[in-house]
Write a protein that holds these residues in place. Structure first.
Motif, PDB file in Angstrom:
ATOM      1  N   PHE A   1       0.851  -1.195   0.000  1.00  8.88           N
ATOM      2  CA  PHE A   1       0.000   0.000   0.000  1.00  8.88           C
ATOM      3  C   PHE A   1       0.884   1.241   0.000  1.00  8.88           C
ATOM      4  N   GLN A   2       0.311   2.351  -0.443  1.00 12.15           N
ATOM      5  CA  GLN A   2       1.032   3.621  -0.477  1.00 12.15           C
ATOM      6  C   GLN A   2       1.516   4.015   0.923  1.00 12.15           C
ATOM      7  N   ARG A   3       0.672   3.802   1.927  1.00 15.15           N
ATOM      8  CA  ARG A   3       1.010   4.057   3.323  1.00 15.15           C
ATOM      9  C   ARG A   3       0.406   2.945   4.165  1.00 15.15           C
ATOM     10  N   LYS A   4       0.686   2.961   5.471  1.00 17.38           N
ATOM     11  CA  LYS A   4       0.185   1.896   6.344  1.00 17.38           C
ATOM     12  C   LYS A   4      -1.301   2.065   6.661  1.00 17.38           C
ATOM     13  N   VAL A   5      -1.957   0.908   6.893  1.00 18.08           N
ATOM     14  CA  VAL A   5      -3.334   0.897   7.381  1.00 18.08           C
ATOM     15  C   VAL A   5      -3.346   0.232   8.761  1.00 18.08           C
ATOM     16  N   HIS A   6      -4.496   0.311   9.439  1.00 19.06           N
ATOM     17  CA  HIS A   6      -4.686  -0.341  10.742  1.00 19.06           C
ATOM     18  C   HIS A   6      -5.339  -1.699  10.495  1.00 19.06           C
ATOM     19  N   PRO A   7      -4.583  -2.799  10.482  1.00 24.31           N
ATOM     20  CA  PRO A   7      -5.185  -4.103  10.158  1.00 24.31           C
ATOM     21  C   PRO A   7      -6.338  -4.475  11.081  1.00 24.31           C
ATOM     22  N   ASP A   8      -6.218  -4.138  12.359  1.00 25.23           N
ATOM     23  CA  ASP A   8      -7.237  -4.542  13.330  1.00 25.23           C
ATOM     24  C   ASP A   8      -8.543  -3.764  13.173  1.00 25.23           C
ATOM     25  N   ARG A   9      -8.515  -2.668  12.405  1.00 24.69           N
ATOM     26  CA  ARG A   9      -9.727  -1.863  12.213  1.00 24.69           C
ATOM     27  C   ARG A   9     -10.316  -2.019  10.811  1.00 24.69           C
ATOM     28  N   CYS A  10      -9.655  -2.800   9.959  1.00 21.46           N
ATOM     29  CA  CYS A  10     -10.148  -3.024   8.596  1.00 21.46           C
ATOM     30  C   CYS A  10     -11.284  -4.045   8.617  1.00 21.46           C
ATOM     31  N   ARG A  11     -12.239  -3.870   7.733  1.00 18.64           N
ATOM     32  CA  ARG A  11     -13.427  -4.734   7.698  1.00 18.64           C
ATOM     33  C   ARG A  11     -13.792  -5.071   6.260  1.00 18.64           C
ATOM     34  N   HIS A  12     -14.587  -6.123   6.094  1.00 19.16           N
ATOM     35  CA  HIS A  12     -15.158  -6.391   4.778  1.00 19.16           C
ATOM     36  C   HIS A  12     -16.646  -6.708   4.939  1.00 19.16           C
ATOM     37  N   THR A  13     -17.412  -6.399   3.903  1.00 16.22           N
ATOM     38  CA  THR A  13     -18.846  -6.643   3.892  1.00 16.22           C
ATOM     39  C   THR A  13     -19.180  -7.362   2.598  1.00 16.22           C
ATOM     40  N   VAL A  14     -19.934  -8.457   2.698  1.00 21.00           N
ATOM     41  CA  VAL A  14     -20.372  -9.188   1.504  1.00 21.00           C
ATOM     42  C   VAL A  14     -21.791  -8.741   1.177  1.00 21.00           C
ATOM     43  N   ARG A  15     -21.952  -8.141   0.005  1.00 25.78           N
ATOM     44  CA  ARG A  15     -23.273  -7.693  -0.437  1.00 25.78           C
ATOM     45  C   ARG A  15     -23.746  -8.611  -1.573  1.00 25.78           C
ATOM     46  N   SER A  16     -24.926  -8.301  -2.123  1.00 23.73           N
ATOM     47  CA  SER A  16     -25.472  -9.192  -3.151  1.00 23.73           C
ATOM     48  C   SER A  16     -24.680  -9.116  -4.458  1.00 23.73           C
ATOM     49  N   SER A  17     -24.085  -7.959  -4.739  1.00 23.69           N
ATOM     50  CA  SER A  17     -23.415  -7.798  -6.031  1.00 23.69           C
ATOM     51  C   SER A  17     -21.908  -7.564  -5.922  1.00 23.69           C
ATOM     52  N   ARG A  18     -21.406  -7.433  -4.679  1.00 26.21           N
ATOM     53  CA  ARG A  18     -19.975  -7.138  -4.544  1.00 26.21           C
ATOM     54  C   ARG A  18     -19.524  -7.356  -3.103  1.00 26.21           C
ATOM     55  N   ILE A  19     -18.207  -7.327  -2.940  1.00 27.09           N
ATOM     56  CA  ILE A  19     -17.591  -7.298  -1.613  1.00 27.09           C
ATOM     57  C   ILE A  19     -16.997  -5.910  -1.448  1.00 27.09           C
ATOM     58  N   THR A  20     -17.256  -5.286  -0.312  1.00 31.01           N
ATOM     59  CA  THR A  20     -16.673  -3.989  -0.001  1.00 31.01           C
ATOM     60  C   THR A  20     -15.662  -4.193   1.121  1.00 31.01           C
ATOM     61  N   ILE A  21     -14.448  -3.740   0.899  1.00 30.65           N
ATOM     62  CA  ILE A  21     -13.389  -3.859   1.901  1.00 30.65           C
ATOM     63  C   ILE A  21     -13.040  -2.454   2.357  1.00 30.65           C
ATOM     64  N   LYS A  22     -13.110  -2.220   3.666  1.00 25.90           N
ATOM     65  CA  LYS A  22     -12.803  -0.902   4.213  1.00 25.90           C
ATOM     66  C   LYS A  22     -11.442  -0.969   4.898  1.00 25.90           C
ATOM     67  N   LEU A  23     -10.515  -0.133   4.438  1.00 22.82           N
ATOM     68  CA  LEU A  23      -9.167  -0.047   5.014  1.00 22.82           C
ATOM     69  C   LEU A  23      -9.053   1.280   5.745  1.00 22.82           C
ATOM     70  N   ILE A  24      -8.616   1.243   6.995  1.00 29.23           N
ATOM     71  CA  ILE A  24      -8.484   2.469   7.789  1.00 29.23           C
ATOM     72  C   ILE A  24      -7.026   2.929   7.758  1.00 29.23           C
ATOM     73  N   LYS A  25      -6.809   4.147   7.280  1.00 27.37           N
ATOM     74  CA  LYS A  25      -5.439   4.685   7.178  1.00 27.37           C
ATOM     75  C   LYS A  25      -4.867   4.979   8.564  1.00 27.37           C
ATOM     76  N   GLN A  26      -3.556   4.765   8.717  1.00 27.95           N
ATOM     77  CA  GLN A  26      -2.909   5.122   9.982  1.00 27.95           C
ATOM     78  C   GLN A  26      -2.708   6.621  10.093  1.00 27.95           C
ATOM     79  N   GLU A  27      -2.543   7.294   8.939  1.00 29.98           N
ATOM     80  CA  GLU A  27      -2.372   8.745   8.960  1.00 29.98           C
ATOM     81  C   GLU A  27      -3.384   9.380   8.018  1.00 29.98           C
ATOM     82  N   LYS A  28      -3.940  10.489   8.448  1.00 27.85           N
ATOM     83  CA  LYS A  28      -4.895  11.232   7.623  1.00 27.85           C
ATOM     84  C   LYS A  28      -4.124  11.791   6.429  1.00 27.85           C
ATOM     85  N   ASP A  29      -4.498  11.351   5.243  1.00 30.52           N
ATOM     86  CA  ASP A  29      -3.708  11.735   4.083  1.00 30.52           C
ATOM     87  C   ASP A  29      -4.463  11.363   2.810  1.00 30.52           C
TER      88      ASP A  29
END
Length: 134
Positions: free
Chosen positions: A94-122
């Motif tokens: 990744f371009q910068r680090k994320v918080h692995p323990d705060r990342c989530r994924h959601t399975v929807r009917s048409s796609r999977i959404t993966i949310k990555l939380i950045k360690q630094e606001k940028d």
């Protein structure tokens, strides 16, 4: 003993935060993705319309996602009885680090959404680091 001295000199490792998601242990069928961001988070979208066998949606128990500070691994297991390899997407460097323990994924009917939380606001100009740069 020389081993003890070497162990003390090793950099401190934070066991609870993996730097990298594991590399896949088997061949994976590639998945395409799209992404967007805010200053604090990134969203990665994996659409089910890219493969016929995903088009009807995928049960949540066939989806697994592992996160590291610098990477993630998504796997969609093949249905029971299938001899095809799982689908997968590994995003590394990744371009910068994320918080692995705060990342989530959601399975929807048409796609999977993966949310990555950045360690630094940028604002990231790229999701992944460009290869070949030093």
């Amino acid at each position: 003993a020389p081993e003890a001295a070497a162990a003390e000199a090793a950099p401190e490792l934070h066991e609870d935060v993996p730097a990298d998601a594991p590399r896949p242990s088997e061949a994976l069928r590639a998945l395409t993705y799209a992404w967007e961001q805010t200053e604090m988070e990134l969203k990665v979208y994996v659409s089910f319309d890219q493969a016929e066998e995903l088009a009807g949606g995928v049960p949540e128990d066939r989806v697994s996602v592992e996160f590291g500070e610098w990477s993630m691994l998504l796997k969609i297991a093949s249905p029971p009885g299938s001899d095809k390899p799982p689908f997968g997407l590994r995003l590394g460097d990744f371009q910068r680090k994320v918080h692995p323990d705060r990342c989530r994924h959601t399975v929807r009917s048409s796609r999977i959404t993966i949310k990555l939380i950045k360690q630094e606001k940028d604002h990231w100009f790229n999701l992944l680091q460009k290869k070949g740069r030093t």
